[in-house]
Design an enzyme around this catalytic site. Structure first.
Site, short mmCIF file in Angstrom:
data_model
loop_
_atom_site.label_atom_id
_atom_site.label_comp_id
_atom_site.label_asym_id
_atom_site.label_seq_id
_atom_site.Cartn_x
_atom_site.Cartn_y
_atom_site.Cartn_z
N ASN A 3 -19.90 -12.98 -5.33
CA ASN A 3 -19.21 -12.41 -5.50
C ASN A 3 -18.73 -10.47 -4.95
O ASN A 3 -20.79 -9.46 -5.08
CB ASN A 3 -18.26 -11.62 -6.92
CG ASN A 3 -17.86 -10.76 -7.50
OD1 ASN A 3 -16.10 -10.94 -6.77
ND2 ASN A 3 -17.52 -10.13 -8.29
N HIS A 16 -18.34 -6.30 -5.85
CA HIS A 16 -17.85 -5.40 -6.28
C HIS A 16 -17.75 -4.03 -5.78
O HIS A 16 -18.33 -3.50 -5.31
CB HIS A 16 -18.52 -5.84 -7.78
CG HIS A 16 -17.55 -4.84 -8.57
ND1 HIS A 16 -15.90 -5.04 -9.28
CD2 HIS A 16 -17.83 -3.30 -9.30
CE1 HIS A 16 -15.88 -4.26 -10.42
NE2 HIS A 16 -17.01 -3.48 -10.17
C1 GAR Z 1 -12.09 -5.42 -2.25
O1 GAR Z 1 -12.33 -4.18 -2.35
C2 GAR Z 1 -13.61 -5.70 -3.43
O2 GAR Z 1 -14.22 -5.40 -3.76
C3 GAR Z 1 -12.38 -5.69 -4.70
O3 GAR Z 1 -11.26 -6.40 -4.21
C4 GAR Z 1 -10.76 -6.87 -2.94
C5 GAR Z 1 -10.44 -6.86 -2.68
O4 GAR Z 1 -10.45 -7.32 -0.46
N1 GAR Z 1 -12.66 -7.12 -5.74
C6 GAR Z 1 -12.96 -6.49 -7.21
O5 GAR Z 1 -12.11 -5.60 -7.65
C7 GAR Z 1 -13.42 -7.73 -7.76
N2 GAR Z 1 -14.13 -7.02 -9.03
P1 GAR Z 1 -9.65 -7.61 0.32
O6 GAR Z 1 -8.15 -9.03 -0.22
O7 GAR Z 1 -8.52 -7.29 1.11
O8 GAR Z 1 -10.74 -8.73 0.39
#
Ligand code: GAR
Length: 201
Positions: free
Chosen positions: A108, A110
């Site tokens: 994952n 974060h």
């Molecule tokens: C990313 O910034 C990731 O770190 C975050 O969602 C975004 C997905 O972007 N994840 C979280 O916050 C999980 N806790 P994307 O859909 O453009 O890859």
């Protein structure tokens, strides 16, 4: 070189997916994304998967218990021969059944330097706390949220005049490089878990 089969699960835009797919196609990443799954019909990840000719599917969680939903995810991932599950902005908490099925084979990302700012909107949490540095963490998924052993962290500065969106954009730029790098490290370098510490040999 062994090529690993990846399954990506996303709820959102899917930009990390784009960079992972580019890294595969360029030969940087010894992996092939075999399937992209999402819980949102509008997820950008579906379109990006299409651009790269990767099979994709939206699985609607409506009316399903968490375990029932996760069993569907497993069915599709196993059906595609997936060895490593990669979460990119998947906003559902995975059940112990799923985590056990792919034990130590789920990554994952974060947008913070864990264990700081777990959970929702890590960007705002960092701004509210007044930290000078935040960043991004790629970690193995365990039964707790934003918690498992850390594969890679990249620090990102916070500037005094940062808004939420400016900071978010800076962190996400770092993520696009960091995730392929972390996956490559995880797949190519021998490693073992010592307690909750991931040690690369
Ligand atoms: C990313 O910034 C990731 O770190 C975050 O969602 C975004 C997905 O972007 N994840 C979280 O916050 C999980 N806790 P994307 O859909 O453009 O890859």
């Amino acid at each position: 070189m062994t090529i690993s089969n990846i399954g990506v699960i996303s709820s959102g835009r899917g930009e990390n997916l784009r960079y992972i797919l580019q890294a595969e196609r360029s030969g940087y990443l010894p992996a092939r994304t075999r399937i992209v799954l999402t819980d949102q019909p509008e997820a950008g990840a579906l379109q990006i998967a299409g651009e790269f000719d990767v099979p994709s599917l939206c699985l609607d969680p409506k009316g399903l218990k968490r375990e029932e939903y996760d069993r569907q995810l497993i069915e599709h991932l196993d059906g595609a021969g997936v060895e490593l599950v990669v979460l990119t902005g998947f906003m559902r908490i995975l059940s112990p059944i799923f985590v056990k099925h792919y034990k130590d084979r789920i990554l994952n990302i974060h947008p913070a330097l864990l264990p700081s700012f777990r959970g929702m909107d890590a960007f705002q949490q960092a701004l509210d706390h007044g930290v000078k540095w935040t960043g991004t963490t790629i970690h193995i998924v365990d039964d707790d949220v934003d918690h498992g052993p850390i594969v890679l962290q990249v620090p990102v500065p916070v500037r005094d005049d940062d808004t939420h969106d400016v900071l978010k954009a800076r962190i996400q730029q770092a993520e696009y490089k960091a995730y392929p790098k972390a996956i490559k490290k995880f797949l190519e370098e021998r490693h073992k878990l010592v307690g909750r510490k991931l040690v690369f040999e």
